[in-house]
Design a protein around this motif. Structure first.
Motif, short mmCIF file in Angstrom:
data_model
loop_
_atom_site.label_atom_id
_atom_site.label_comp_id
_atom_site.label_asym_id
_atom_site.label_seq_id
_atom_site.Cartn_x
_atom_site.Cartn_y
_atom_site.Cartn_z
N GLY A 66 -75.55 -37.79 33.19
CA GLY A 66 -76.92 -37.29 33.26
C GLY A 66 -77.07 -36.01 32.47
N ARG A 67 -76.07 -35.14 32.57
CA ARG A 67 -76.08 -33.90 31.78
C ARG A 67 -75.93 -34.21 30.29
N ALA A 68 -75.08 -35.19 29.96
CA ALA A 68 -74.93 -35.59 28.55
C ALA A 68 -76.24 -36.17 28.02
N GLN A 69 -76.93 -36.94 28.85
CA GLN A 69 -78.22 -37.51 28.46
C GLN A 69 -79.21 -36.39 28.14
N GLN A 70 -79.29 -35.39 29.00
CA GLN A 70 -80.20 -34.26 28.77
C GLN A 70 -79.82 -33.52 27.50
N TYR A 71 -78.52 -33.28 27.30
CA TYR A 71 -78.06 -32.55 26.12
C TYR A 71 -78.40 -33.31 24.84
N LEU A 72 -78.06 -34.60 24.81
CA LEU A 72 -78.32 -35.40 23.61
C LEU A 72 -79.81 -35.48 23.32
N SER A 73 -80.62 -35.58 24.36
CA SER A 73 -82.08 -35.59 24.17
C SER A 73 -82.53 -34.27 23.56
N SER A 74 -81.94 -33.16 24.00
CA SER A 74 -82.31 -31.85 23.46
C SER A 74 -81.88 -31.70 22.01
N GLU A 75 -80.91 -32.52 21.59
CA GLU A 75 -80.43 -32.50 20.20
C GLU A 75 -81.17 -33.50 19.33
N GLY A 76 -82.20 -34.13 19.88
CA GLY A 76 -83.03 -35.01 19.07
C GLY A 76 -82.76 -36.50 19.21
N TYR A 77 -81.82 -36.87 20.08
CA TYR A 77 -81.57 -38.30 20.30
C TYR A 77 -82.64 -38.81 21.26
N GLY A 78 -83.44 -39.76 20.80
CA GLY A 78 -84.63 -40.14 21.54
C GLY A 78 -84.51 -41.31 22.50
N ASN A 79 -83.35 -41.99 22.52
CA ASN A 79 -83.24 -43.18 23.37
C ASN A 79 -81.87 -43.20 24.06
N VAL A 80 -81.60 -42.15 24.84
CA VAL A 80 -80.32 -42.04 25.54
C VAL A 80 -80.50 -42.54 26.97
N ARG A 81 -79.68 -43.48 27.37
CA ARG A 81 -79.78 -44.08 28.71
C ARG A 81 -78.53 -43.78 29.52
N ASN A 82 -78.74 -43.34 30.75
CA ASN A 82 -77.64 -43.00 31.65
C ASN A 82 -77.33 -44.20 32.54
N LEU A 83 -76.04 -44.54 32.65
CA LEU A 83 -75.62 -45.64 33.51
C LEU A 83 -75.65 -45.18 34.96
N VAL A 84 -76.57 -45.73 35.74
CA VAL A 84 -76.75 -45.33 37.13
C VAL A 84 -75.50 -45.66 37.95
N GLY A 85 -74.93 -44.64 38.59
CA GLY A 85 -73.76 -44.85 39.43
C GLY A 85 -72.44 -44.84 38.71
N GLY A 86 -72.48 -44.87 37.38
CA GLY A 86 -71.27 -44.78 36.56
C GLY A 86 -70.22 -45.84 36.87
N MET A 87 -68.96 -45.49 36.63
CA MET A 87 -67.86 -46.43 36.81
C MET A 87 -67.63 -46.77 38.28
N LEU A 88 -68.03 -45.88 39.19
CA LEU A 88 -67.92 -46.22 40.61
C LEU A 88 -68.80 -47.42 40.94
N ALA A 89 -70.04 -47.41 40.44
CA ALA A 89 -70.96 -48.54 40.68
C ALA A 89 -70.47 -49.79 39.95
N TRP A 90 -69.94 -49.59 38.74
CA TRP A 90 -69.42 -50.71 37.94
C TRP A 90 -68.31 -51.43 38.72
N GLN A 91 -67.37 -50.66 39.24
CA GLN A 91 -66.25 -51.25 39.96
C GLN A 91 -66.70 -51.81 41.31
N ALA A 92 -67.65 -51.12 41.96
CA ALA A 92 -68.16 -51.60 43.24
C ALA A 92 -68.85 -52.95 43.09
N ALA A 93 -69.44 -53.18 41.90
CA ALA A 93 -70.11 -54.45 41.63
C ALA A 93 -69.10 -55.56 41.32
N GLY A 94 -67.84 -55.19 41.18
CA GLY A 94 -66.79 -56.19 40.94
C GLY A 94 -66.60 -56.57 39.48
N TYR A 95 -67.07 -55.74 38.57
CA TYR A 95 -66.92 -56.05 37.14
C TYR A 95 -65.57 -55.59 36.63
#
Length: 99
Positions: free
Chosen positions: A70-99
């Motif tokens: 989320g902080r990286a998303q804010q930083y990259l947006s402030s640097e002019g990157y206009g389409n930065v998407r944050n993965l909700v829940g990160g790798m914890l959510a990824w692994q919890a989903a069984g992927y």
């Protein structure tokens, strides 16, 4: 704008050309990763030149839980990157989903 682990997994399964940056630390990446480019959050400011995406291209960022990315998303947006998407829940959510 954020992206869910379900949406990301579906897009990966469809072999979409995705640009994903993992902002965790190297030891976390070595433990488990989804093949993203590793640029730890603390190194992001001096490693912007390593981002191989246009400023208007979609960039997906993730970490362990979604906080650092989320902080990286804010930083990259402030640097002019206009389409930065944050993965909700990160790798914890990824692994919890069984992927």
């Amino acid at each position: 704008m954020d992206i869910t682990v379900e949406e990301l997994k579906e897009r990966m399964d469809n072999n979409e050309a995705l640009y994903i940056i993992d902002v965790r630390e190297e030891n976390e990446y070595e433990e488990f990763n989804i093949g993203a480019q590793l640029i730890p959050l603390g190194e992001l400011p001096e490693r912007l030149d390593e981002i191989k995406a246009d400023k208007d291209a979609e960039i997906i960022v993730h970490c362990r839980s979604g906080a650092r990315s989320g902080r990286a998303q804010q930083y990259l947006s402030s640097e002019g990157y206009g389409n930065v998407r944050n993965l909700v829940g990160g790798m914890l959510a990824w692994q919890a989903a069984g992927y």
